[in-house]
Design an enzyme around this catalytic site. Structure first.
Site, PDB file in Angstrom:
ATOM      1  N   GLU A 186      10.396  26.732   3.806  1.00 17.76           N
ATOM      2  CA  GLU A 186      11.546  27.611   3.532  1.00 17.76           C
ATOM      3  C   GLU A 186      11.421  28.873   4.369  1.00 17.76           C
ATOM      4  O   GLU A 186      10.336  29.454   4.462  1.00 17.76           O
ATOM      5  CB  GLU A 186      11.592  28.071   2.063  1.00 17.76           C
ATOM      6  CG  GLU A 186      12.128  27.067   1.103  1.00 17.76           C
ATOM      7  CD  GLU A 186      12.207  27.603  -0.336  1.00 17.76           C
ATOM      8  OE1 GLU A 186      12.387  28.831  -0.528  1.00 17.76           O
ATOM      9  OE2 GLU A 186      12.082  26.774  -1.247  1.00 17.76           O
ATOM     10  N   TYR A 213       9.286  34.610   3.332  1.00 19.85           N
ATOM     11  CA  TYR A 213      10.464  35.486   3.358  1.00 19.85           C
ATOM     12  C   TYR A 213      10.141  36.880   3.903  1.00 19.85           C
ATOM     13  O   TYR A 213      10.852  37.379   4.755  1.00 19.85           O
ATOM     14  CB  TYR A 213      11.089  35.573   1.960  1.00 19.85           C
ATOM     15  CG  TYR A 213      11.774  34.264   1.591  1.00 19.85           C
ATOM     16  CD1 TYR A 213      13.089  34.030   1.976  1.00 19.85           C
ATOM     17  CD2 TYR A 213      11.085  33.252   0.937  1.00 19.85           C
ATOM     18  CE1 TYR A 213      13.712  32.808   1.699  1.00 19.85           C
ATOM     19  CE2 TYR A 213      11.700  32.033   0.653  1.00 19.85           C
ATOM     20  CZ  TYR A 213      13.013  31.820   1.039  1.00 19.85           C
ATOM     21  OH  TYR A 213      13.616  30.617   0.783  1.00 19.85           O
ATOM     22  N   ASN A 257       6.456  28.656   2.362  1.00 18.08           N
ATOM     23  CA  ASN A 257       7.757  29.315   2.229  1.00 18.08           C
ATOM     24  C   ASN A 257       7.523  30.789   2.552  1.00 18.08           C
ATOM     25  O   ASN A 257       6.730  31.447   1.879  1.00 18.08           O
ATOM     26  CB  ASN A 257       8.287  29.207   0.794  1.00 18.08           C
ATOM     27  CG  ASN A 257       8.625  27.778   0.390  1.00 18.08           C
ATOM     28  OD1 ASN A 257       8.497  26.850   1.181  1.00 18.08           O
ATOM     29  ND2 ASN A 257       9.056  27.605  -0.853  1.00 18.08           N
ATOM     30  N   HIS A 271      10.950  21.516  -8.615  1.00 14.18           N
ATOM     31  CA  HIS A 271      11.449  22.810  -8.126  1.00 14.18           C
ATOM     32  C   HIS A 271      12.010  23.576  -9.334  1.00 14.18           C
ATOM     33  O   HIS A 271      13.215  23.825  -9.417  1.00 14.18           O
ATOM     34  CB  HIS A 271      12.497  22.580  -7.030  1.00 14.18           C
ATOM     35  CG  HIS A 271      12.804  23.787  -6.199  1.00 14.18           C
ATOM     36  ND1 HIS A 271      12.725  23.796  -4.818  1.00 14.18           N
ATOM     37  CD2 HIS A 271      13.205  25.036  -6.542  1.00 14.18           C
ATOM     38  CE1 HIS A 271      13.078  24.990  -4.357  1.00 14.18           C
ATOM     39  NE2 HIS A 271      13.386  25.769  -5.393  1.00 14.18           N
ATOM     40  N   ARG A 305      15.204  18.605   3.149  1.00  7.94           N
ATOM     41  CA  ARG A 305      14.355  18.828   1.974  1.00  7.94           C
ATOM     42  C   ARG A 305      15.268  19.116   0.781  1.00  7.94           C
ATOM     43  O   ARG A 305      16.019  20.097   0.797  1.00  7.94           O
ATOM     44  CB  ARG A 305      13.413  20.010   2.232  1.00  7.94           C
ATOM     45  CG  ARG A 305      12.625  20.366   1.009  1.00  7.94           C
ATOM     46  CD  ARG A 305      11.690  21.561   1.192  1.00  7.94           C
ATOM     47  NE  ARG A 305      11.164  21.879  -0.124  1.00  7.94           N
ATOM     48  CZ  ARG A 305      11.031  23.093  -0.636  1.00  7.94           C
ATOM     49  NH1 ARG A 305      11.338  24.163   0.086  1.00  7.94           N
ATOM     50  NH2 ARG A 305      10.591  23.256  -1.847  1.00  7.94           N
ATOM     51  N   GLU A 340       6.618  26.387  -4.910  1.00  7.66           N
ATOM     52  CA  GLU A 340       6.263  27.751  -5.308  1.00  7.66           C
ATOM     53  C   GLU A 340       5.736  27.881  -6.739  1.00  7.66           C
ATOM     54  O   GLU A 340       6.363  28.569  -7.567  1.00  7.66           O
ATOM     55  CB  GLU A 340       7.471  28.680  -5.134  1.00  7.66           C
ATOM     56  CG  GLU A 340       7.973  28.753  -3.712  1.00  7.66           C
ATOM     57  CD  GLU A 340       9.136  29.732  -3.531  1.00  7.66           C
ATOM     58  OE1 GLU A 340       9.584  30.329  -4.528  1.00  7.66           O
ATOM     59  OE2 GLU A 340       9.583  29.903  -2.390  1.00  7.66           O
TER      60      GLU A 340
HETATM   61  O1  IFM Z   1      16.357  30.148  -3.857  1.00  9.50           O
HETATM   62  C1  IFM Z   1      14.979  30.302  -3.809  1.00  9.50           C
HETATM   63  C2  IFM Z   1      14.287  28.952  -3.841  1.00  9.50           C
HETATM   64  O2  IFM Z   1      14.644  28.220  -4.981  1.00  9.50           O
HETATM   65  C3  IFM Z   1      12.783  29.130  -3.862  1.00  9.50           C
HETATM   66  N1  IFM Z   1      12.354  29.993  -2.788  1.00  9.50           N
HETATM   67  C4  IFM Z   1      13.054  31.238  -2.599  1.00  9.50           C
HETATM   68  C5  IFM Z   1      14.552  31.000  -2.542  1.00  9.50           C
HETATM   69  C6  IFM Z   1      15.285  32.344  -2.343  1.00  9.50           C
HETATM   70  O3  IFM Z   1      15.020  33.209  -3.389  1.00  9.50           O
END
Ligand code: IFM
Length: 443
Positions: free
Chosen positions: A358, A288, A286, A121, A84, A162
């Site tokens: 992500e 985290y 995505n 992006h 990606r 995002e």
């Molecule tokens: O680096 C970023 C990415 O561009 C978008 N998602 C989160 C990542 C980490 O902060």
């Protein structure tokens, strides 16, 4: 070089045949400004003193523009199914057009890896503005051009990355480009990005695409306590970061009360929602970390490198008792299981197959055992969601390379591959070896 003994001892559960293992990057974070790339809002933003913490710019970044062959060789050695990356709209708008992406896609395909481009992006061409409705139409025109040129080799497409973060960080809080501090007046930027997404889906379909998704960032929102004020604040946060971006895409509706805040008459917003809700082939997540949210505390809050103003109707609280990444983000793998099963319960049949577009963490060092532990925990958490019946078809690590981490500059290292930003030398980390073993085992 990475070692092969990096695999944690516990056997990894099996993933279904055809499950897509991949890694992610984005144009502005790795390419550098070489070639004929036009300026983006990020170039203007980083040129302003104090915007990026280490004072750096992405003018060189990983110099992927010149070193893409070496980077594709790293992908091939890693053995991933898919890569990606993002297409830089300002580069496509320049005299070089799509030449660079033509070469990149050829190289990726020749390495036996599927190219998965993200069409936006965050690097909006300078002069365009997501507060303007017309930007959505301009995006769709650009998407048609990209699809016309790359569609013979690209099957899987991602419209946006995002839009929630781009709205919140770039337009509401001003810590990302274009640096606006509009708070709730930033909502038109969200609506126009969502409209751009829907128009892009139509443009891709018109070009024959049958494998289209979006990469939305999501995480569970945990109320700070059972207190009604904390619960209400957490629900509001969930609405802003999760539902405001998932509901319209998956159901063609905004959550109650949100549509009224969007630009245009009720009839116009309803017509836009028909476009925004174009059915997708899959939904990209995505992930985290979760966020713990409580009632406002009347003071500014430092959160994940961002200062949240006191006037927000919620406050973000620390998640205690968890390891933290170098970015200060808590490590909560089971949040991914909770998120995915929660999505399945909330959206039912409206949720197409999911791809984790992500997941990753920032840590220093080549022997990055912490990253291995993070990824290992999250892949297992993903598997638990699949066992619970969520249809997940792929998992992409953020990121292949250490890169320009937006307002943090080069201080945060998310890569499986270390980049020395003086020499630009690439060195695979222990996590690279671990992921390579996982991909082999996963098959
Ligand atoms: O680096 C970023 C990415 O561009 C978008 N998602 C989160 C990542 C980490 O902060």
């Amino acid at each position: 070089m990475a070692t092969d003994d990096a695999m944690p001892a516990r056997p990894m559960p099996r993933f279904p045949d055809g499950f897509l293992w991949g890694v992610s990057t984005s144009a502005h974070q790795i390419e550098g400004a070489a070639g004929l790339r036009g300026p983006s809002v990020w170039d203007a933003f980083t040129a302003e003193p104090g915007r990026v913490k280490d004072g750096s710019t992405a003018d060189v970044a990983c110099d992927h523009y010149h070193r893409y062959r070496e980077d594709v060789a790293l992908l091939a050695d890693l053995g991933v199914d898919a890569y990606r990356f993002s297409v830089s709209w300002p580069r496509v708008d320049s005299r070089g057009g799509l030449d660079f992406y033509d070469r990149l896609v050829d190289e990726v395909c020749a390495a036996g890896v599927r190219p998965v481009p993200t069409l936006f992006h965050w690097d909006l061409p300078a002069g365009l503005d997501w507060l303007e409705r017309d930007t959505a139409a301009r995006f769709a025109e650009y998407v048609s051009v990209v699809a016309g040129r790359l569609g013979d080799r690209v099957g899987k497409w991602i419209t946006l990355n995002e839009p929630a973060e781009h709205t919140l960080l770039g337009h509401a809080l001003g810590v990302h480009a274009p640096g606006r501090k509009l708070l709730f007046d930033a909502l038109p930027a969200a609506h126009h990005q969502l409209l751009a997404h829907g128009l892009a889906v139509r443009a891709l379909r018109a070009a024959g695409a049958t494998d289209v998704g979006i990469a939305n960032s999501h995480g569970p929102t945990w109320p700070a306590s059972g207190d009604p004020a904390d619960r209400e604040a957490a629900e509001f946060y969930d609405l802003l970061l999760n539902r405001m971006f998932a509901d319209p895409v998956l159901t063609g509706r905004y959550p109650e009360g949100v549509g009224e805040l969007m630009p245009g008459s009720p009839g116009e917003v309803a017509a836009d929602l028909e476009i925004i809700g174009e059915p997708l082939d899959w939904y990209g997540v995505n992930y985290y970390a979760p966020t713990r949210v409580g009632a406002p505390q009347g003071a500014e809050i430092e959160f994940g490198g961002v200062t949240l103003p006191a006037e927000l109707p919620f406050s973000v609280r620390e998640i205690e008792g968890r390891p933290l990444t170098d970015f200060g983000w808590p490590v909560v793998p089971e949040g991914l299981t909770e998120l995915l099963t929660g999505f399945r319960d909330r959206y039912g049949d409206r949720l197409p197959p999911v791809v984790i577009t992500e997941n990753g963490c920032s840590y220093e060092g080549l022997d990055d055992r912490d990253r291995i532990a993070y990824l290992d925990g999250h892949v297992r958490a993903l598997h638990r969601a699949m066992e619970a019946g969520v249809d997940v078809r792929g998992y992409f690590v953020w990121s292949l390379l250490d890169n320009f981490e937006w307002a943090e500059g080069y201080a945060r290292r998310f890569g499986l591959v270390h980049v020395d930003f003086t020499t630009l030398e690439r060195t695979p980390k222990a996590s690279y070896g671990w992921f390579r073993d996982l991909v082999r085992h996963g098959r």
